[in-house]
Write a protein that holds these residues in place. Structure first.
Motif, PDB file in Angstrom:
ATOM      1  N   PRO A 230       0.831  -1.199   0.000  1.00  0.00           N
ATOM      2  CA  PRO A 230       0.000   0.000   0.000  1.00  0.00           C
ATOM      3  C   PRO A 230       0.871   1.258   0.000  1.00  0.00           C
ATOM      4  N   VAL A 231       0.551   2.206  -0.878  1.00  0.00           N
ATOM      5  CA  VAL A 231       1.299   3.470  -0.975  1.00  0.00           C
ATOM      6  C   VAL A 231       0.322   4.608  -1.188  1.00  0.00           C
ATOM      7  N   ASP A 232       0.752   5.822  -0.810  1.00  0.00           N
ATOM      8  CA  ASP A 232      -0.109   6.991  -0.995  1.00  0.00           C
ATOM      9  C   ASP A 232      -0.282   7.324  -2.477  1.00  0.00           C
ATOM     10  N   SER A 233       0.795   7.205  -3.220  1.00  0.00           N
ATOM     11  CA  SER A 233       0.752   7.516  -4.650  1.00  0.00           C
ATOM     12  C   SER A 233       1.461   6.421  -5.430  1.00  0.00           C
ATOM     13  N   PRO A 234       0.711   5.522  -6.072  1.00  0.00           N
ATOM     14  CA  PRO A 234       1.359   4.477  -6.877  1.00  0.00           C
ATOM     15  C   PRO A 234       2.272   5.045  -7.954  1.00  0.00           C
ATOM     16  N   GLU A 235       1.889   6.160  -8.551  1.00  0.00           N
ATOM     17  CA  GLU A 235       2.709   6.756  -9.610  1.00  0.00           C
ATOM     18  C   GLU A 235       4.047   7.231  -9.059  1.00  0.00           C
ATOM     19  N   ALA A 236       4.016   7.927  -7.919  1.00  0.00           N
ATOM     20  CA  ALA A 236       5.258   8.430  -7.317  1.00  0.00           C
ATOM     21  C   ALA A 236       6.132   7.273  -6.838  1.00  0.00           C
ATOM     22  N   ALA A 237       5.516   6.243  -6.256  1.00  0.00           N
ATOM     23  CA  ALA A 237       6.281   5.086  -5.780  1.00  0.00           C
ATOM     24  C   ALA A 237       6.935   4.355  -6.946  1.00  0.00           C
ATOM     25  N   ALA A 238       6.192   4.175  -8.027  1.00  0.00           N
ATOM     26  CA  ALA A 238       6.741   3.485  -9.193  1.00  0.00           C
ATOM     27  C   ALA A 238       7.886   4.283  -9.803  1.00  0.00           C
ATOM     28  N   ARG A 239       7.748   5.601  -9.846  1.00  0.00           N
ATOM     29  CA  ARG A 239       8.818   6.443 -10.392  1.00  0.00           C
ATOM     30  C   ARG A 239      10.063   6.362  -9.527  1.00  0.00           C
ATOM     31  N   HIS A 240       9.885   6.389  -8.209  1.00  0.00           N
ATOM     32  CA  HIS A 240      11.009   6.277  -7.280  1.00  0.00           C
ATOM     33  C   HIS A 240      11.763   4.968  -7.498  1.00  0.00           C
TER      34      HIS A 240
ATOM     35  N   THR B 199       8.703 -12.858 -12.202  1.00  0.00           N
ATOM     36  CA  THR B 199       9.559 -12.073 -13.096  1.00  0.00           C
ATOM     37  C   THR B 199      10.866 -11.622 -12.458  1.00  0.00           C
ATOM     38  N   VAL B 200      11.154 -12.081 -11.254  1.00  0.00           N
ATOM     39  CA  VAL B 200      12.366 -11.648 -10.552  1.00  0.00           C
ATOM     40  C   VAL B 200      13.303 -12.846 -10.377  1.00  0.00           C
ATOM     41  N   PRO B 201      14.455 -12.863 -11.055  1.00  0.00           N
ATOM     42  CA  PRO B 201      15.410 -13.971 -10.879  1.00  0.00           C
ATOM     43  C   PRO B 201      15.878 -14.066  -9.425  1.00  0.00           C
ATOM     44  N   ASP B 202      16.218 -15.261  -8.994  1.00  0.00           N
ATOM     45  CA  ASP B 202      16.666 -15.476  -7.613  1.00  0.00           C
ATOM     46  C   ASP B 202      17.853 -14.576  -7.259  1.00  0.00           C
ATOM     47  N   ARG B 203      18.739 -14.361  -8.228  1.00  0.00           N
ATOM     48  CA  ARG B 203      19.943 -13.578  -7.949  1.00  0.00           C
ATOM     49  C   ARG B 203      19.626 -12.118  -7.627  1.00  0.00           C
ATOM     50  N   ASP B 204      18.417 -11.660  -7.999  1.00  0.00           N
ATOM     51  CA  ASP B 204      18.033 -10.263  -7.769  1.00  0.00           C
ATOM     52  C   ASP B 204      17.206 -10.083  -6.503  1.00  0.00           C
ATOM     53  N   ASN B 205      17.020 -11.158  -5.742  1.00  0.00           N
ATOM     54  CA  ASN B 205      16.135 -11.104  -4.588  1.00  0.00           C
ATOM     55  C   ASN B 205      16.580 -10.068  -3.559  1.00  0.00           C
ATOM     56  N   ASP B 206      17.857 -10.080  -3.196  1.00  0.00           N
ATOM     57  CA  ASP B 206      18.351  -9.154  -2.168  1.00  0.00           C
ATOM     58  C   ASP B 206      18.272  -7.706  -2.640  1.00  0.00           C
ATOM     59  N   ASP B 207      18.633  -7.469  -3.903  1.00  0.00           N
ATOM     60  CA  ASP B 207      18.544  -6.114  -4.435  1.00  0.00           C
ATOM     61  C   ASP B 207      17.104  -5.612  -4.420  1.00  0.00           C
ATOM     62  N   LEU B 208      16.157  -6.483  -4.782  1.00  0.00           N
ATOM     63  CA  LEU B 208      14.756  -6.083  -4.797  1.00  0.00           C
ATOM     64  C   LEU B 208      14.291  -5.662  -3.411  1.00  0.00           C
ATOM     65  N   LEU B 209      14.564  -6.485  -2.401  1.00  0.00           N
ATOM     66  CA  LEU B 209      14.122  -6.152  -1.043  1.00  0.00           C
ATOM     67  C   LEU B 209      14.790  -4.886  -0.538  1.00  0.00           C
ATOM     68  N   ARG B 210      16.074  -4.732  -0.847  1.00  0.00           N
ATOM     69  CA  ARG B 210      16.795  -3.501  -0.431  1.00  0.00           C
ATOM     70  C   ARG B 210      16.146  -2.259  -1.022  1.00  0.00           C
ATOM     71  N   ILE B 211      15.794  -2.321  -2.279  1.00  0.00           N
ATOM     72  CA  ILE B 211      15.228  -1.148  -2.941  1.00  0.00           C
ATOM     73  C   ILE B 211      13.784  -0.898  -2.497  1.00  0.00           C
ATOM     74  N   LEU B 212      13.026  -1.964  -2.289  1.00  0.00           N
ATOM     75  CA  LEU B 212      11.652  -1.767  -1.805  1.00  0.00           C
ATOM     76  C   LEU B 212      11.645  -1.093  -0.422  1.00  0.00           C
ATOM     77  N   ARG B 213      12.657  -1.393   0.370  1.00  0.00           N
ATOM     78  CA  ARG B 213      12.718  -0.768   1.713  1.00  0.00           C
ATOM     79  C   ARG B 213      12.905   0.750   1.625  1.00  0.00           C
ATOM     80  N   THR B 214      13.467   1.228   0.512  1.00  0.00           N
ATOM     81  CA  THR B 214      13.658   2.682   0.385  1.00  0.00           C
ATOM     82  C   THR B 214      12.347   3.436   0.254  1.00  0.00           C
ATOM     83  N   LEU B 215      11.258   2.738  -0.018  1.00  0.00           N
ATOM     84  CA  LEU B 215       9.953   3.387  -0.117  1.00  0.00           C
ATOM     85  C   LEU B 215       9.510   3.932   1.240  1.00  0.00           C
ATOM     86  N   ASN B 216      10.040   3.375   2.313  1.00  0.00           N
ATOM     87  CA  ASN B 216       9.584   3.753   3.654  1.00  0.00           C
ATOM     88  C   ASN B 216      10.462   4.809   4.302  1.00  0.00           C
ATOM     89  N   ARG B 217      11.391   5.374   3.523  1.00  0.00           N
ATOM     90  CA  ARG B 217      12.269   6.398   4.079  1.00  0.00           C
ATOM     91  C   ARG B 217      11.614   7.780   4.023  1.00  0.00           C
TER      92      ARG B 217
END
Length: 260
Positions: free
Chosen positions: A209-219, A242-260
């Motif tokens: 859940p995000v306040d602005s899907p457009e802003a979150a997607a752009r970020h 659609t996410v290879p196993d090797r990209d799992n850590d990068d994905l979680l790291r970047i998703l966490r930046t949404l909460n900053r």
């Protein structure tokens, strides 16, 4: 020959004259015509061409070497089928459903392929060594019977729904301390990529859940590496298919930046 939606064998017969060199069929690999449609079979066209001493050239586009029907998808014409039917030249992509580098591939009758290799354009558009190396590595996966495990597009197509849901739950648990209201929702994976138009596979997505899907997607697109998500009403969603196993850590790291 014929019309947009209905073509019959006599349409081809009536088009053949003294200037005709070949019969060419182009498969609709990236769009579909539905409804009141008909067209001659591959076997009929090959027979017609050869009965008139013409070449038959089949442009398949997608380059499927694996039957798509066991995965719940509509049938895609196979390269092997065209060769076995007697096509003189079969054309298809190195990427798309083949799953390798972007390239154009010609296979077929040795004498016809030899004529094409001698044409001056062959040198102008020849692939480089990196392309050939990547294509060789891709084709070897088919030869070894490991395409479903090693080629990304087929690994995604063949991923069991249970494995997708398990991974989405792991993502949710990893991020639950940062986001309230995370959910696992039913979704659809669009095959796309210039192949199987309109075909989808059932999937499970992590919904944030995000306040602005457009802003979150752009970020997320602006991060390194970029993360591409789907935008819903009040949500962004990520598809584990659609996410290879090797990209799992990068994905979680970047998703966490949404909460900053």
């Amino acid at each position: 020959v014929g019309t947009t939606n209905r073509t019959h064998l006599p349409d081809y017969v009536n088009a053949i004259d003294a200037e005709t060199a070949l019969i060419f069929r182009a498969h609709r690999s990236n769009f579909d015509i539905v409804g009141f449609t008909t067209e001659p079979s591959l076997e009929e066209l090959v027979e017609l061409a050869h009965n008139h001493d013409l070449l038959f050239v089949d442009d398949l586009g997608s380059g499927a070497l694996i039957d798509t029907r066991p995965f719940g998808l509509k049938p895609e014409p196979l390269v092997q089928t065209s060769i076995q039917a007697g096509a003189d030249v079969v054309m298809f992509s190195g990427d798309k459903l083949l799953g390798g580098p972007q390239a154009g591939i010609l296979v077929g009758c040795a004498t016809t392929i030899a004529r094409l290799k001698k044409h001056p354009l062959t040198r102008a558009i020849r692939p480089d060594k990196l392309c050939l190396a990547a294509l060789t590595a891709t084709l070897l996966h088919y030869v070894r019977g490991e395409a479903l495990q090693q080629i990304p597009v087929w690994k995604m197509i063949g991923m069991p729904l249970g494995a997708i849901e398990k991974r989405a739950i792991q993502w949710r648990d990893e991020l639950s301390d940062l986001f309230d209201g995370l959910q696992i929702l039913d979704g659809q994976s669009v095959v796309g990529g210039g192949s199987l138009p309109g075909e989808m596979l059932p999937t499970k997505v992590l919904a944030i859940p995000v306040d602005s899907p457009e802003a979150a997607a752009r970020h997320l697109r602006e991060q390194t590496p970029p993360v591409i998500v789907r935008k819903e009403d009040g949500w962004i969603t990520v598809d584990p298919r659609t996410v290879p196993d090797r990209d799992n850590d990068d994905l979680l790291r970047i998703l966490r930046t949404l909460n900053r």
